[in-house]
Design a protein around this motif. Sequence first.
Motif, PDB file in Angstrom:
ATOM      1  N   MET A 140       0.816  -1.197   0.000  1.00 38.17           N
ATOM      2  CA  MET A 140       0.000   0.000   0.000  1.00 38.17           C
ATOM      3  C   MET A 140       0.861   1.261   0.000  1.00 38.17           C
ATOM      4  SD  MET A 140      -3.161   0.841   2.449  1.00 38.17           S
ATOM      5  CE  MET A 140      -4.057  -0.509   1.728  1.00 38.17           C
ATOM      6  N   VAL A 141       2.129   1.136   0.456  1.00 35.97           N
ATOM      7  CA  VAL A 141       2.956   2.339   0.531  1.00 35.97           C
ATOM      8  C   VAL A 141       3.661   2.588  -0.787  1.00 35.97           C
ATOM      9  CG1 VAL A 141       4.904   3.432   1.688  1.00 35.97           C
ATOM     10  CG2 VAL A 141       3.325   2.010   2.970  1.00 35.97           C
ATOM     11  N   LYS A 142       3.498   3.796  -1.273  1.00 38.12           N
ATOM     12  CA  LYS A 142       4.182   4.150  -2.499  1.00 38.12           C
ATOM     13  C   LYS A 142       4.754   5.538  -2.249  1.00 38.12           C
ATOM     14  CE  LYS A 142       3.187   4.984  -7.324  1.00 38.12           C
ATOM     15  NZ  LYS A 142       2.134   5.104  -8.295  1.00 38.12           N
ATOM     16  N   ASN A 143       6.056   5.696  -2.495  1.00 37.28           N
ATOM     17  CA  ASN A 143       6.664   6.984  -2.151  1.00 37.28           C
ATOM     18  C   ASN A 143       6.287   8.090  -3.102  1.00 37.28           C
ATOM     19  OD1 ASN A 143       7.936   7.129   0.228  1.00 37.28           O
ATOM     20  ND2 ASN A 143       9.730   5.976  -0.505  1.00 37.28           N
ATOM     21  N   LEU A 144       6.012   9.237  -2.545  1.00 35.10           N
ATOM     22  CA  LEU A 144       5.647  10.390  -3.365  1.00 35.10           C
ATOM     23  C   LEU A 144       6.182  11.605  -2.613  1.00 35.10           C
ATOM     24  CD1 LEU A 144       3.161  11.101  -5.640  1.00 35.10           C
ATOM     25  CD2 LEU A 144       2.491  12.321  -3.620  1.00 35.10           C
ATOM     26  N   ASN A 145       7.323  12.099  -3.039  1.00 33.32           N
ATOM     27  CA  ASN A 145       7.942  13.180  -2.285  1.00 33.32           C
ATOM     28  C   ASN A 145       7.388  14.533  -2.660  1.00 33.32           C
ATOM     29  OD1 ASN A 145       9.597  11.491  -0.856  1.00 33.32           O
ATOM     30  ND2 ASN A 145      11.001  11.342  -2.594  1.00 33.32           N
ATOM     31  N   PHE A 146       6.885  14.637  -3.870  1.00 39.33           N
ATOM     32  CA  PHE A 146       6.506  15.955  -4.324  1.00 39.33           C
ATOM     33  C   PHE A 146       5.461  15.841  -5.418  1.00 39.33           C
ATOM     34  CE2 PHE A 146       7.200  19.547  -7.226  1.00 39.33           C
ATOM     35  CZ  PHE A 146       6.960  20.582  -6.346  1.00 39.33           C
ATOM     36  N   ILE A 147       4.400  16.575  -5.276  1.00 38.95           N
ATOM     37  CA  ILE A 147       3.389  16.597  -6.335  1.00 38.95           C
ATOM     38  C   ILE A 147       3.537  17.921  -7.061  1.00 38.95           C
ATOM     39  CG2 ILE A 147       0.918  16.550  -6.822  1.00 38.95           C
ATOM     40  CD1 ILE A 147       0.540  15.024  -4.229  1.00 38.95           C
TER      41      ILE A 147
ATOM     42  N   THR B   4       0.449   4.806   3.940  1.00 37.31           N
ATOM     43  CA  THR B   4       0.088   4.595   5.350  1.00 37.31           C
ATOM     44  C   THR B   4       1.354   4.729   6.198  1.00 37.31           C
ATOM     45  OG1 THR B   4       0.311   2.245   4.978  1.00 37.31           O
ATOM     46  CG2 THR B   4      -1.908   3.143   4.880  1.00 37.31           C
ATOM     47  N   GLY B   5       1.179   4.818   7.496  1.00 32.54           N
ATOM     48  CA  GLY B   5       2.320   4.969   8.405  1.00 32.54           C
ATOM     49  C   GLY B   5       3.042   6.291   8.194  1.00 32.54           C
ATOM     50  N   THR B   6       2.359   7.286   7.678  1.00 33.01           N
ATOM     51  CA  THR B   6       2.988   8.582   7.376  1.00 33.01           C
ATOM     52  C   THR B   6       2.150   9.697   8.001  1.00 33.01           C
ATOM     53  OG1 THR B   6       3.612   7.633   5.248  1.00 33.01           O
ATOM     54  CG2 THR B   6       3.907  10.006   5.491  1.00 33.01           C
ATOM     55  N   ALA B   7       2.684  10.276   9.076  1.00 35.10           N
ATOM     56  CA  ALA B   7       1.918  11.303   9.796  1.00 35.10           C
ATOM     57  C   ALA B   7       2.329  12.704   9.366  1.00 35.10           C
ATOM     58  CB  ALA B   7       2.140  11.158  11.290  1.00 35.10           C
ATOM     59  N   ALA B   8       1.345  13.579   9.252  1.00 34.92           N
ATOM     60  CA  ALA B   8       1.630  15.002   9.045  1.00 34.92           C
ATOM     61  C   ALA B   8       1.919  15.619  10.412  1.00 34.92           C
ATOM     62  CB  ALA B   8       0.411  15.675   8.424  1.00 34.92           C
ATOM     63  N   THR B   9       2.858  16.574  10.453  1.00 25.72           N
ATOM     64  CA  THR B   9       3.156  17.201  11.753  1.00 25.72           C
ATOM     65  C   THR B   9       2.819  18.693  11.767  1.00 25.72           C
ATOM     66  OG1 THR B   9       5.434  17.481  11.057  1.00 25.72           O
ATOM     67  CG2 THR B   9       4.957  15.569  12.438  1.00 25.72           C
TER      68      THR B   9
ATOM     69  N   MET C 119       5.869  16.513   7.057  1.00 21.35           N
ATOM     70  CA  MET C 119       5.580  15.152   7.501  1.00 21.35           C
ATOM     71  C   MET C 119       6.572  14.757   8.593  1.00 21.35           C
ATOM     72  SD  MET C 119       3.182  14.943   5.306  1.00 21.35           S
ATOM     73  CE  MET C 119       2.542  13.325   5.606  1.00 21.35           C
ATOM     74  N   ARG C 120       6.205  13.731   9.370  1.00 21.65           N
ATOM     75  CA  ARG C 120       7.072  13.314  10.481  1.00 21.65           C
ATOM     76  C   ARG C 120       8.451  12.896   9.974  1.00 21.65           C
ATOM     77  NH1 ARG C 120       3.867  10.451  14.414  1.00 21.65           N
ATOM     78  NH2 ARG C 120       3.539  12.579  15.114  1.00 21.65           N
ATOM     79  N   ASP C 121       8.558  12.340   8.752  1.00 22.43           N
ATOM     80  CA  ASP C 121       9.855  11.908   8.244  1.00 22.43           C
ATOM     81  C   ASP C 121      10.677  13.070   7.678  1.00 22.43           C
ATOM     82  OD1 ASP C 121       8.585  12.495   5.864  1.00 22.43           O
ATOM     83  OD2 ASP C 121       8.314  10.400   5.259  1.00 22.43           O
ATOM     84  N   GLY C 122      10.211  14.289   7.845  1.00 22.77           N
ATOM     85  CA  GLY C 122      11.008  15.459   7.446  1.00 22.77           C
ATOM     86  C   GLY C 122      10.632  16.034   6.099  1.00 22.77           C
ATOM     87  N   ARG C 123       9.907  15.269   5.282  1.00 19.57           N
ATOM     88  CA  ARG C 123       9.513  15.783   3.970  1.00 19.57           C
ATOM     89  C   ARG C 123       8.506  16.909   4.085  1.00 19.57           C
ATOM     90  NH1 ARG C 123       6.673  11.139   1.024  1.00 19.57           N
ATOM     91  NH2 ARG C 123       6.428  10.432   3.168  1.00 19.57           N
ATOM     92  N   VAL C 124       8.470  17.743   3.045  1.00 19.56           N
ATOM     93  CA  VAL C 124       7.364  18.694   2.935  1.00 19.56           C
ATOM     94  C   VAL C 124       6.649  18.345   1.633  1.00 19.56           C
ATOM     95  CG1 VAL C 124       6.732  21.110   2.598  1.00 19.56           C
ATOM     96  CG2 VAL C 124       8.562  20.507   4.190  1.00 19.56           C
ATOM     97  N   VAL C 125       5.348  17.984   1.727  1.00 15.14           N
ATOM     98  CA  VAL C 125       4.619  17.642   0.499  1.00 15.14           C
ATOM     99  C   VAL C 125       3.766  18.830   0.076  1.00 15.14           C
ATOM    100  CG1 VAL C 125       4.610  15.143   0.830  1.00 15.14           C
ATOM    101  CG2 VAL C 125       2.754  16.503   1.765  1.00 15.14           C
TER     102      VAL C 125
END
Length: 460
Positions: free
Chosen positions: A1-8, A240-245, A259-265
Amino acid sequence: MVKNLNFIPIGVAVKSVVILGGGLAGLAAAAALAVRGFRVCIFESRNRLGGRASSFTDPVTGQLIDACQHVTMGCCTNFAHFCATTGVAHLLAPQPTLWFMTPDRRVSPFSADRLPAPFHFARSLLRAHYLTLGDKIRIGWGMLALLRTDANDDQPLLLWLKRNRQNQRTIERFWSVVLVSALNETIDRLGLKYARKVFLDGFLRHRRGFEVFLPTVPLARLYGEEMQSWFTEHGVTIETGTAATALEIAGNEVRGVKMRDGRVVKADWYIAALPYQRLLGLLDEATINAHPCFSRLLNFETSPITSVHLWLDRAVLDRPHLVLVDCLGQWIFNRGQSADGSYYLQVVISASHHLKGLEHQEIREKIVRELSQLFPALTAATVLRAKVVTEHAATFSALPGIDRWRPTQEAPLGNLLLAGDWTNTGWPATMEGAVRSGYLTVEAILRRSGSVEQIVQPNL
Ligand SMILES: Cc1cc2nc3c(=O)[nH]c(=O)nc-3n(C[C@H](O)[C@H](O)[C@H](O)COP(=O)(O)OP(=O)(O)OC[C@H]3O[C@@H](n4cnc5c(N)ncnc54)[C@H](O)[C@@H]3O)c2cc1C
């Protein structure tokens, strides 16, 4: 279900939408956007979809167990539309008859007959063994009075019931039995508006409004793998498993989500389909204070739901469910045989404020004692395992005048929309309310983009 998407990417012809939260509100918004050609990405903090309507894995059998049984009704037209759109409607089983049981073990069936609405329940009401003829006349009077009230009158329900000839028995054995489960709040705390809605939409307007549907698969599967292929086919990305902060806000717009992993989407549009407490956690104090639609959320109160899961060595119940009158448990669901051969029952107690402070062991003992009186076969049975789950902030409380605190889906920031059962949907906190809110966010995006379309489905 997890597919990486760093930037739209922004500015491409296909507009992008980031949805925070993979509960019913977020999923419904995603479905409505995907069929309209938007590029959608859902970020869900947990490892499962469905939000509050979800399941956990039973450590003994490895099976998915719903944290609490969820039911839907025929009047939930948007929920039905969402399930039909995403191809899972066949996994909801209709229950044309509801069974009401009292401590003396007598049971009354409740079903619609051929008479037109609102008289289709007259026969069921007349044969209800737990109400006297006088009670039934009072209830009929109350129903007529309900039909005459203004849809927006939200005075305290208990006062209204007493003013309209309801006595202790009809309040406890009729109004409470229906409303405490439907609205997850005690009668003394409810407003009239949503109580009226439950009876009008569920019981008076249409013959099929009351029909209860039970999922035939665990909720995490219904909203997870069963919907997954539809979302994949429609190009929706789900992480999934990806929280916004935090929401990064500049001027009157959201510029990205941290996001919690440091990314900005980043995206063209953002839908916050989060519990209101979580949304407030993503906003800075200045933004909350600047906009009443956020600061008013601090006025909400919530109500708990407790479910008691019991695995027995034998079957003691031959009906799919029972509604209990004058009991601690309110609904019993017969979940059949588990993979380890045990028989699984779930007992639900809505608005379980009165259980606060009790140990799980005490709650379990009270329920087993009650069930042993209701089903003599249980005294000979062994309770192999039990689990008590309390969702402390299960839903917001539909207190009198609650709608003055519920924001519309159109947040004051230009590209941010709000979804969730707590937004102003005209419905109480239900899966239907959550789906409606998701559809309403998509109507708002289309409106803000210059086109008008009604996505919300008509009532029955
Ligand atoms: C015990 C219980 C029993 C219920 N029974 C019924 C019933 O029988 N029938 C009925 O119609 N309704 C029932 N409800 C109500 C129903 O579950 C809710 O109204 C509905 O599921 C709410 O959906 P939602 O999408 O608005 O919110 P939620 O389901 O709360 O979804 C919000 C999602 O956001 C995610 N999230 C939170 N923080 C973040 C973050 N920082 N970043 C990313 N994601 C985040 C959450 O994990 C969650 O998945 C029940 C609720 C409970 C708790």
